[in-house]
Design a protein around this motif. Structure first.
Motif, PDB file in Angstrom:
ATOM      1  N   ILE A  60     101.088  71.167  24.638  1.00 58.37           N
ATOM      2  CA  ILE A  60     102.069  71.921  23.862  1.00 58.37           C
ATOM      3  C   ILE A  60     101.412  72.459  22.593  1.00 58.37           C
ATOM      4  N   ILE A  61     100.564  71.640  21.998  1.00 62.74           N
ATOM      5  CA  ILE A  61      99.760  72.067  20.846  1.00 62.74           C
ATOM      6  C   ILE A  61      98.305  72.102  21.288  1.00 62.74           C
ATOM      7  N   LEU A  62      97.633  73.216  21.017  1.00 60.15           N
ATOM      8  CA  LEU A  62      96.241  73.376  21.408  1.00 60.15           C
ATOM      9  C   LEU A  62      95.343  73.341  20.193  1.00 60.15           C
ATOM     10  N   ASP A  63      94.148  72.775  20.383  1.00 57.15           N
ATOM     11  CA  ASP A  63      93.140  72.879  19.345  1.00 57.15           C
ATOM     12  C   ASP A  63      92.730  74.337  19.205  1.00 57.15           C
ATOM     13  N   SER A  64      92.095  74.663  18.125  1.00 58.42           N
ATOM     14  CA  SER A  64      91.703  76.054  17.887  1.00 58.42           C
ATOM     15  C   SER A  64      90.735  76.563  18.941  1.00 58.42           C
ATOM     16  N   ASP A  65      89.988  75.631  19.596  1.00 61.36           N
ATOM     17  CA  ASP A  65      89.034  76.052  20.629  1.00 61.36           C
ATOM     18  C   ASP A  65      89.626  75.985  22.036  1.00 61.36           C
ATOM     19  N   ASP A  66      90.961  75.806  22.100  1.00 62.00           N
ATOM     20  CA  ASP A  66      91.653  75.749  23.390  1.00 62.00           C
ATOM     21  C   ASP A  66      91.068  74.659  24.290  1.00 62.00           C
ATOM     22  N   SER A  67      90.784  73.505  23.730  1.00 63.55           N
ATOM     23  CA  SER A  67      90.142  72.435  24.493  1.00 63.55           C
ATOM     24  C   SER A  67      91.010  71.972  25.664  1.00 63.55           C
ATOM     25  N   PHE A  68      92.333  72.047  25.524  1.00 63.36           N
ATOM     26  CA  PHE A  68      93.208  71.631  26.626  1.00 63.36           C
ATOM     27  C   PHE A  68      92.977  72.509  27.848  1.00 63.36           C
ATOM     28  N   LEU A  69      92.922  73.817  27.631  1.00 62.45           N
ATOM     29  CA  LEU A  69      92.694  74.731  28.744  1.00 62.45           C
ATOM     30  C   LEU A  69      91.312  74.521  29.346  1.00 62.45           C
ATOM     31  N   GLU A  70      90.339  74.192  28.512  1.00 58.92           N
ATOM     32  CA  GLU A  70      89.001  73.913  29.020  1.00 58.92           C
ATOM     33  C   GLU A  70      89.005  72.661  29.884  1.00 58.92           C
ATOM     34  N   ARG A  71      89.807  71.660  29.517  1.00 58.44           N
ATOM     35  CA  ARG A  71      89.899  70.440  30.311  1.00 58.44           C
ATOM     36  C   ARG A  71      90.535  70.732  31.665  1.00 58.44           C
ATOM     37  N   ILE A  72      91.600  71.560  31.636  1.00 52.04           N
ATOM     38  CA  ILE A  72      92.260  71.932  32.895  1.00 52.04           C
ATOM     39  C   ILE A  72      91.288  72.702  33.794  1.00 52.04           C
ATOM     40  N   LYS A  73      90.543  73.618  33.210  1.00 50.12           N
ATOM     41  CA  LYS A  73      89.563  74.401  33.965  1.00 50.12           C
ATOM     42  C   LYS A  73      88.495  73.491  34.565  1.00 50.12           C
ATOM     43  N   TYR A  74      88.035  72.539  33.766  1.00 52.29           N
ATOM     44  CA  TYR A  74      87.015  71.606  34.246  1.00 52.29           C
ATOM     45  C   TYR A  74      87.541  70.767  35.406  1.00 52.29           C
ATOM     46  N   GLN A  75      88.785  70.265  35.275  1.00 56.37           N
ATOM     47  CA  GLN A  75      89.366  69.447  36.336  1.00 56.37           C
ATOM     48  C   GLN A  75      89.498  70.234  37.630  1.00 56.37           C
ATOM     49  N   SER A  76      89.927  71.506  37.497  1.00 55.86           N
ATOM     50  CA  SER A  76      90.089  72.351  38.674  1.00 55.86           C
ATOM     51  C   SER A  76      88.750  72.601  39.368  1.00 55.86           C
ATOM     52  N   LEU A  77      87.738  72.953  38.581  1.00 56.22           N
ATOM     53  CA  LEU A  77      86.425  73.247  39.156  1.00 56.22           C
ATOM     54  C   LEU A  77      85.772  71.998  39.719  1.00 56.22           C
ATOM     55  N   SER A  78      85.944  70.868  39.037  1.00 61.96           N
ATOM     56  CA  SER A  78      85.324  69.631  39.524  1.00 61.96           C
ATOM     57  C   SER A  78      85.919  69.204  40.854  1.00 61.96           C
ATOM     58  N   GLN A  79      87.240  69.437  41.032  1.00 61.67           N
ATOM     59  CA  GLN A  79      87.870  69.122  42.307  1.00 61.67           C
ATOM     60  C   GLN A  79      87.420  70.094  43.392  1.00 61.67           C
TER      61      GLN A  79
END
Length: 215
Positions: A60-79
Motif C-alpha cells: 500500500i505504501i511503496l519505498d521511493s525505489d519501488d522495492s515492493f514492485l521489484e520484489r514482486i517482479k523477482y518472485q515472478s521471474l524466479s518462479q
C-alpha cells in the motif's frame, strides 16, 4: 509514496481500499476513513508504527525505489525460471466430442493427435529437467478422447521412475468409474469438469457432435 490505490464506499460493504500492487481489497472502518484519506495524500501522520510496517509489507505504501514492485517482479521471474518445479500443460488431442458454438479451439486441426514420438520426447524432457516437483495438466480438445495416450504417458512415467502430479480439464462425458479409480491411484490432484449452467442452458450451449444433449 502510495500508488495504484482506489478508495471508495460500497453500498453493501461500506468503505473499501483496493491496492493494485497486491491485488487486494481491505475493508475500512468508519473511524479509519480520515487516516486513509491522509494516506492517499502521502500523509502518514495518523498511522502507528505497526500499521506503517504492514502497509509497506503489502505494497500500500511503496519505498521511493519501488522495492515492493521489484520484489514482486523477482518472485515472478524466479518462479518462471526455477528448475525446482516443472509445470506442463499437455493436449494429447485438439479433437472434441462436443460442438460448442463459442469454442475457438474447434477451429484448430481437430485431427491433430499427439504421436508416440512426441510423447517419448516430452517424457525425456521431464526426466532431463530433474525437477523436485513435476506437474501436468491434461487439456484439449477433450483429452479423454485420447485416454490411451494418457495411459501411455503414465506407463513411461512408471518405467522411468518419475513422480508426476496430474490434473485434467474435461467435459466429463467420457469419465467412468474405472478412469476415476485409475486417476486416484496415479496422483491426480483434481479433475475439473466444465459446465455451462443448468441442464437446459448447458445443452443449448454445449451440444454433442451427434446432436444429442451433453448433460
Amino acid at each position: 509514496t502510495t500508488k495504484r490505490l482506489k478508495f471508495f464506499k460500497s453500498q453493501k460493504n461500506g468503505y473499501l481500499l483496493f491496492c493494485g500492487n497486491s491485488n487486494s481489497i481491505y475493508k475500512i472502518e468508519d473511524t479509519e476513513v480520515e487516516k486513509i484519506q491522509k494516506l492517499l495524500k502521502n500523509d502518514y501522520s495518523l498511522l502507528n508504527r505497526e500499521e506503517l510496517i504492514e502497509f509497506i509489507r503489502v505494497g500500500i505504501i511503496l519505498d521511493s525505489d519501488d522495492s515492493f514492485l521489484e520484489r514482486i517482479k523477482y518472485q515472478s521471474l524466479s518462479q518462471k525460471f526455477s528448475t525446482s518445479n516443472l509445470v506442463l500443460t499437455i493436449a494429447p488431442t485438439m479433437n472434441c466430442n462436443f460442438k460448442c458454438p463459442y469454442c475457438y479451439e474447434g477451429l484448430l486441426n481437430e485431427k491433430s493427435i499427439m504421436s508416440e514420438e512426441v510423447i517419448f520426447k516430452i517424457v525425456d524432457f521431464i526426466k532431463g529437467w530433474k525437477a523436485n516437483d513435476n506437474s501436468i495438466l491434461w487439456y484439449g480438445g477433450e483429452p479423454l478422447l485420447q485416454w490411451d495416450k494418457i495411459l501411455f504417458f503414465n506407463h513411461l512415467f512408471d518405467e522411468r521412475e518419475l513422480k508426476v502430479k496430474q490434473s485434467i480439464i474435461t467435459n466429463g462425458s467420457l469419465l467412468t468409474e474405472e478412469i476415476i479409480e485409475y486417476m486416484l491411484n496415479k496422483n491426480f490432484t483434481y479433475i475439473q469438469i466444465t459446465l455451462d449452467g443448468f441442464e437446459k442452458t448447458h445443452n443449448a450451449f454445449r451440444p454433442m457432435k451427434n446432436g444429442g444433449n451433453s448433460s
